[in-house]
Every structure is written in structure tokens, then in C-alpha cells.
Scaffold this motif. Structure first.
Motif, PDB file in Angstrom:
ATOM      1  N   VAL A  34      42.366  39.970  46.790  1.00 30.97           N
ATOM      2  CA  VAL A  34      42.395  39.809  45.331  1.00 30.97           C
ATOM      3  C   VAL A  34      41.029  39.324  44.845  1.00 30.97           C
ATOM      4  CG1 VAL A  34      43.454  38.452  43.473  1.00 30.97           C
ATOM      5  CG2 VAL A  34      44.889  39.475  45.256  1.00 30.97           C
ATOM      6  N   ILE A  39      39.905  40.487  40.954  1.00 32.24           N
ATOM      7  CA  ILE A  39      41.130  40.321  40.173  1.00 32.24           C
ATOM      8  C   ILE A  39      41.265  38.854  39.780  1.00 32.24           C
ATOM      9  CG2 ILE A  39      43.654  40.403  40.286  1.00 32.24           C
ATOM     10  CD1 ILE A  39      43.323  42.903  42.086  1.00 32.24           C
ATOM     11  N   ARG A  40      41.660  38.644  38.547  1.00 32.64           N
ATOM     12  CA  ARG A  40      41.830  37.293  38.007  1.00 32.64           C
ATOM     13  C   ARG A  40      43.266  37.140  37.514  1.00 32.64           C
ATOM     14  NH1 ARG A  40      38.103  37.704  34.140  1.00 32.64           N
ATOM     15  NH2 ARG A  40      39.667  37.745  32.528  1.00 32.64           N
ATOM     16  N   VAL A  51      47.397  39.557  34.496  1.00 29.50           N
ATOM     17  CA  VAL A  51      46.367  39.631  35.530  1.00 29.50           C
ATOM     18  C   VAL A  51      45.353  40.688  35.092  1.00 29.50           C
ATOM     19  CG1 VAL A  51      45.998  40.162  37.971  1.00 29.50           C
ATOM     20  CG2 VAL A  51      48.059  38.957  37.277  1.00 29.50           C
ATOM     21  N   SER A  52      44.077  40.484  35.419  1.00 29.81           N
ATOM     22  CA  SER A  52      43.063  41.453  34.989  1.00 29.81           C
ATOM     23  C   SER A  52      42.084  41.766  36.114  1.00 29.81           C
ATOM     24  CB  SER A  52      42.311  40.917  33.767  1.00 29.81           C
ATOM     25  OG  SER A  52      41.692  39.688  34.055  1.00 29.81           O
ATOM     26  N   MET A  53      41.451  42.932  35.982  1.00 30.78           N
ATOM     27  CA  MET A  53      40.458  43.384  36.953  1.00 30.78           C
ATOM     28  C   MET A  53      39.286  43.984  36.178  1.00 30.78           C
ATOM     29  SD  MET A  53      41.042  45.921  40.227  1.00 30.78           S
ATOM     30  CE  MET A  53      41.504  47.338  39.212  1.00 30.78           C
ATOM     31  N   LEU A  74      46.157  45.285  41.846  1.00 25.94           N
ATOM     32  CA  LEU A  74      46.284  44.573  40.572  1.00 25.94           C
ATOM     33  C   LEU A  74      47.759  44.366  40.231  1.00 25.94           C
ATOM     34  CD1 LEU A  74      44.915  43.521  37.892  1.00 25.94           C
ATOM     35  CD2 LEU A  74      45.220  45.865  37.042  1.00 25.94           C
ATOM     36  N   THR A  77      49.604  41.961  42.617  1.00 19.70           N
ATOM     37  CA  THR A  77      49.221  40.586  42.300  1.00 19.70           C
ATOM     38  C   THR A  77      49.984  40.091  41.078  1.00 19.70           C
ATOM     39  OG1 THR A  77      47.023  40.996  43.225  1.00 19.70           O
ATOM     40  CG2 THR A  77      47.262  39.070  41.785  1.00 19.70           C
ATOM     41  N   ARG A 114      44.238  45.608  32.992  1.00 16.39           N
ATOM     42  CA  ARG A 114      45.061  44.402  33.002  1.00 16.39           C
ATOM     43  C   ARG A 114      46.490  44.801  33.335  1.00 16.39           C
ATOM     44  NH1 ARG A 114      48.074  44.098  28.345  1.00 16.39           N
ATOM     45  NH2 ARG A 114      47.373  45.475  26.687  1.00 16.39           N
TER      46      ARG A 114
END
Length: 165
Positions: A34, A39-40, A51-53, A74, A77, A114
Motif C-alpha cells: 500500500v 495509497i493513502r 482511500v486515495s491513490m 486500492l 485497501t 479514490r
């Protein structure tokens, strides 16, 4: 119930953001792929997540858009974050396993992406089943959007929760 689970149970009543932030940090610390993909985990709630990338050429496919594998990671996660948020007061004592997943690509994603994850149905009933049986299986639904808000994919991840061994 562990001391951490007991603390989470109390904190969820008075300061839920502290619990969700701790879960986010734990996930980020224990999921190197991740991190590698950038990825956040932006937010976790009771059975939900965002969650975003970022858009990164190293994560693109031959079409110059986000690779299917990166999009799947993504979504997985986001599903794990939503699952953990839904079982926040218990998650420290649980062994979560993604059991099965399905992804339906809708459109090419363009740019940053996202994902929104959510546990459908009644969390209280799932927790009651977990308490009664010592295990529970349930789906988490995830929608992936690109930077223009276009729905790029829909994912379902089936999770299995049981007590740590």
C-alpha cells in the motif's frame, strides 16, 4: 477482550476519531505494498472508508491509465479499512482475511483515483454473529472513482473474521 480492544470500545464513545486514526496508522505501518503504491487511507468510519491513490506513471498500464492491479489494491485497501472501522472495538483481537473478491471495471480511470468502501447491512447483527460463533463472513462494497468523478470500477471483497490464534 484485550486491553487495546477495551480502550477502543471506550474511546469509540467519546473520541471515535482517535480509534479510527490508530487503525489507519496500524494499516499503513503493516501494509508495505500500500505504501509502495502511494495509497493513502484518508478516512475510516464505522463500516466505511475513503482511500486515495495518486496519478503516477509508474502505476500505469499500456494505455497510460492506472493499472488494474493498482486499482484492485486500492479497492482491497478500502475494503479492509471499512471492515476494520466497522469492527473497531474488536479488530485488535481479530484475524481478518480477505476470502474472495470480484471486480467489475466500468470505465478507464484517468488520473488520481479514490475508493469508497462500505460494509452493507447491519453491523450489530454481524457483531452478534461473531460473538455467538467466534467467526463471521460478510461482503464489503467498494466504488472506485477517477479524478473526474467517473465511476471506474465496482468491487466486492468478502471478509472472514475470527479470533486471533
Amino acid at each position: 477482550m484485550s486491553i487495546l480492544s477495551l480502550a477502543f470500545k471506550v474511546l469509540l464513545k467519546v473520541k471515535p476519531s482517535m480509534v479510527y486514526d490508530r487503525i489507519k496508522q496500524q494499516m499503513m505501518d503493516t501494509l508495505p505494498l500500500v505504501k509502495l503504491l502511494g495509497i493513502r487511507i484518508d478516512s475510516i468510519g464505522s463500516g466505511s472508508s475513503e482511500v486515495s491513490m495518486p496519478d503516477d506513471a509508474r502505476l500505469h498500464n499500456h494505455l497510460g491509465t492506472p493499472h488494474a492491479g493498482a486499482l484492485f489494491t486500492l479497492a482491497e485497501t478500502a475494503s479492509g479499512a471499512a471492515m476494520a472501522g466497522g469492527f473497531a472495538e474488536l479488530i485488535a483481537d481479530m484475524r481478518p482475511v480477505a476470502k474472495e473478491s470480484r471486480i467489475q471495471y466500468q470505465k478507464l480511470a484517468k488520473g488520481a483515483t479514490r475508493a469508497s468502501g462500505r460494509v452493507p447491512g447491519d453491523l450489530a447483527a454481524l457483531k452478534a454473529q461473531l460473538a455467538a460463533d467466534g467467526k463471521v463472513a460478510f461482503p464489503v462494497n467498494v466504488d472506485i472513482f477517477d479524478e473526474h468523478g467517473t465511476l471506474a470500477a465496482q468491487v466486492q471483497v468478502d471478509w472472514y473474521l475470527s479470533a486471533k490464534r
